[in-house]
Structure formats: C-alpha cells, structure tokens
Enzyme design. Structure first.
Site: not given
Length: 432
Positions: A161, A183
């Site tokens: 991420d 995310s």
C-alpha cells in the site's frame, strides 16, 4: 508475472482473479514492476473500477504483503480510526488521546498527504523530536502502556500500500472508491484492529465531493470490511469548508493541541467528540451514541485527554509542553492578513478545495512523489459559512515562504468566496 496482460485486463474491464491480484501485489512489493507500469494499472483501475470481490482481494493481499501486528498484550477493545482526508482535518491528533482516555487501545498507522488533503504524519513531523517511525513491536509496547501509538507507513506493515499510495498521489489516481477502500482497510487489518471507525469527508475539499459518492464510499468500506472480517462504522462529515481554522502542517498541530487544552474551534471540537462517541458505542462501551458523546466530552473537559496526549508526545520523543506552548511552531518568513473590503455581507460558501490547493501551492503539500513539505506555510481561515462579516474584518491569514506565493494564494482564495446579502444557515457538521 504478465504485467502487460494484467494492465490490459483492467483496461478492458476484465475481472482479476484472486491469484492474479496476489501475484501483482507480491511482484509490486518485491520491486519487480517499474513505476510507469504500476501507474498505468492505477489509471486503468480508476477508469475501470474493481468489483467488491476484487477490492477485498486487493485489500487482503496488501495487508499480507508485510507483517501483521499482534495486539494480544493490549487491553481490549482494539480500535482504529481513519479519515478519508480533508482540508484542515487534524482530528486524529485529538481523537487518539481522547479514545485512550476513554479506555480504548488505539494503534494507528497514518499516511502522508494525498492531493489537497494533508497527512497526519506530515503534520506530526513538524513537531521537533516527534518520532513517526515506530517499529511494530515498539508500537504495541507503547499502546499497551499508555493506550495509544501512531506511526507512519513502514516497510513492515502493508508495504504494498505504501508503494501504491505514493504513486496515486503523483498520478491523479487518488479519487477511486476501490483504491481508497483497499488502501484504508489494508493498513487497518495489518494493524490488528477489530473495530474501525471511519470519518468519510464530503464536499469540495474531499475526494468525495457529492453526498451520494460519500455514501457509496461509506457503504463500500463497510461491505469490504465485512468481507475481510473487521467491523467498520462510518460517519459522513462536512468538508465543503475547511475544518477548524488552521490549514497547513505545524499550525494544524497547534490547533489540535488547543482543542485538547479546551480552547479550540467549536466545529473541530464537536467532530472529535462525535467520532469518539461513535467509537465508544460501536465497541460496546456506551449504550448509545449520546452516552458515548457524553463520556468523550467529560474526558476532554476534565483534562484526561490532554494528560494522555502528554504521555503520547513524551513516548514518541517530543516535549509534552508543546501541547500548551506554541513557541515551537515554525514561523513562515511572510505572514499577511486578508481583510474584507466590501460592505457587510454573509458568507455563503468557502470552497475548501480552493483553500487546500492554495496550501499545496504555498509548499504545504506535494505536487510530485518526492517533493519536500514546508511545515511552516499554511492558511488560517477566520470565517465560517453563515458568518456576518463586517468591512475590514479578517478573513484569512496567509503564512508563506515569500511575497509572490502569498500574493498567489490571496488571488486564488478571494474570488472563490461566495457572499450573500441575506442570512445563510451554517453548514451541518455531520451529514450522515
């Protein structure tokens, strides 16, 4: 992996399998895919959004791309909070010690700024000595001792991420519900939280500008959270005008500290209390939202939240007196006050997006992936929608690195303010 085929599948709206997504995340984390190909996939993912199942698979793959915190030494409930970002949104700096004062354990991994929205890590890095790079074991030890810990994204927790996050900011691929959801939740899952409370911003200063889009994001986060095995509660709050007065980095930390010292702006204080109340109710520590809000208000007004914040600053290397003494705040070379030049008028609109972009242009945000933040610059907004403003009254204070950037900020903001000769209702703080 066949990265060209993977990109083409997304471009043509063909569904990725879980195995393909896992392979992509593994190759991404290993540094085997160049930035330009990852960026191509991100743009394709914005134009051809992933399904809920694909998004859940990406979320879990990113959460598994590194370590997962073991919170078993910490007192339950284990909670985390996240904001989708906004202009002047510094609620995390208030909410973490407030939740800890209410008896919750909070371990939070925060990000840097995305687009016009500031990042908590960027803000706290403006505080001398504040360490935003805690190792996972140190985070758990600290939270077990004082109830809270915060770190920036590390190579150990959801590293995939971190890579995508930086590229999204630099490639105009931030505003995608599946990418935002994956995310957010990948970091929370890696952080071990069992309950996640999300502040979904809505308005010109948010990624979700329309209420329907914010509701869609909140619903997606709840659904994907359930598919990934975590409980998600969402609040939709106003971001059509800046939250609080300060928009920048260091000046936002100072304003958050004023809330903890019981002298901060009313709307910012109210939102922090509301989010704490939602969290307490979601965790079963309050029988209702109103009871949760009452508990949170008491912890703030009694000074217990400030005490936890002092413990927090001490534990992460900063002087706790910074919470009550603003002499540490860096001073920008140029400081100018913009005054109202017209007749008495009521504020109809303060586009938060325009203010946020002005802060970025001053140097308070990033235009490229590796750009440096100027922690001293920013804008103070002294008016709110519904205010009756008199001639000569202060509208904004601009903190700039030079006269030219201060003038540019002034020229961007002033024409964007909308006025009315009739009374205007203040904007609601919580939209859903």
């Amino acid at each position: 992996m066949n990265i060209l085929g993977f990109i083409a599948d997304r471009r043509d709206a063909r569904v990725h399998t879980t195995a393909q997504i896992d392979e992509f995340v593994q190759a991404l984390t290993a540094g085997e895919i160049p930035d330009y190909q990852v960026s191509a996939w991100l743009m394709a993912a914005v134009l051809r959004p992933m399904t809920s199942a694909e998004t859940a698979a990406l979320t879990l793959a990113m959460a598994k791309s590194g370590s997962r915190l073991d919170l078993s030494r910490m007192k339950k409930p284990w909670v985390d909070k996240h904001s989708t970002g906004g202009v002047g949104d510094k609620t995390t700096i208030v909410l973490l010690p407030l939740l800890a004062a209410c008896g919750l354990s909070v371990v939070k991994m925060s990000g840097r700024g995305l687009g016009i929205t500031g990042g908590t890590v960027d803000k706290l890095e403006s505080v001398p000595g504040f360490n935003v790079n805690l190792a996972p074991e140190a985070m758990v030890d600290q939270a077990a001792h004082i109830g809270l810990a915060l770190t920036g994204q590390t190579p150990l927790l959801a590293p995939a991420d971190k890579i995508l996050y930086a590229l999204r900011d630099a490639t105009a691929t931030v505003e995608s519900i599946p990418l935002i959801a994956s995310s957010i939740l990948s970091k929370k899952i890696a952080g071990g939280a069992e309950t996640i409370v999300l502040d979904v911003k809505c308005g010109s200063g948010a990624f979700m500008r329309e209420l329907a889009d914010a509701q869609q994001l909140a619903s997606a986060l709840k659904q994907i959270g359930a598919e990934c095995g975590v409980r998600v509660e969402a609040v939709i709050s106003d971001m059509d005008q800046p939250l609080g007065e300060a928009c920048g980095n260091a000046i936002e930390v100072a304003e958050a500290a004023r809330v903890l010292c019981r002298r901060g702006p009313a709307r910012l204080t109210e939102l922090c209390i509301h989010l704490a109340g939602v969290t307490l109710h979601a965790c079963g520590l309050a029988p209702s939202l109103d009871a949760g809000r009452a508990t949170a208000k008491d912890k703030l007004e009694s000074g217990q939240a400030l005490f936890r914040a002092e413990e927090w600053f001490t534990a992460q290397g900063a002087n706790p007196r910074f919470l009550s003494d603003e002499s540490w705040v860096p001073k920008a070379p140029v400081k100018g006050v913009i005054q109202h030049q017209g007749a008495a008028e009521t504020v109809r609109r303060i586009p938060a997006g325009v203010v946020g972009q002005a802060v970025v242009d001053l140097g308070g945000g990033r235009k490229t992936k590796d750009a440096k933040i100027n922690h001293a610059v920013g804008i103070e907004c002294h008016i709110r929608v519904g205010d009756l403003v008199q001639p000569g009254q202060a509208l904004f204070t601009i903190h700039a690195s030079d006269e030219n950037s201060a003038i540019a900020a002034r020229n961007a903001i002033l024409p964007a303010i909308e006025w009315s000769t009739s009374p205007v209702m203040p904007r609601p703080l919580v939209l859903g």
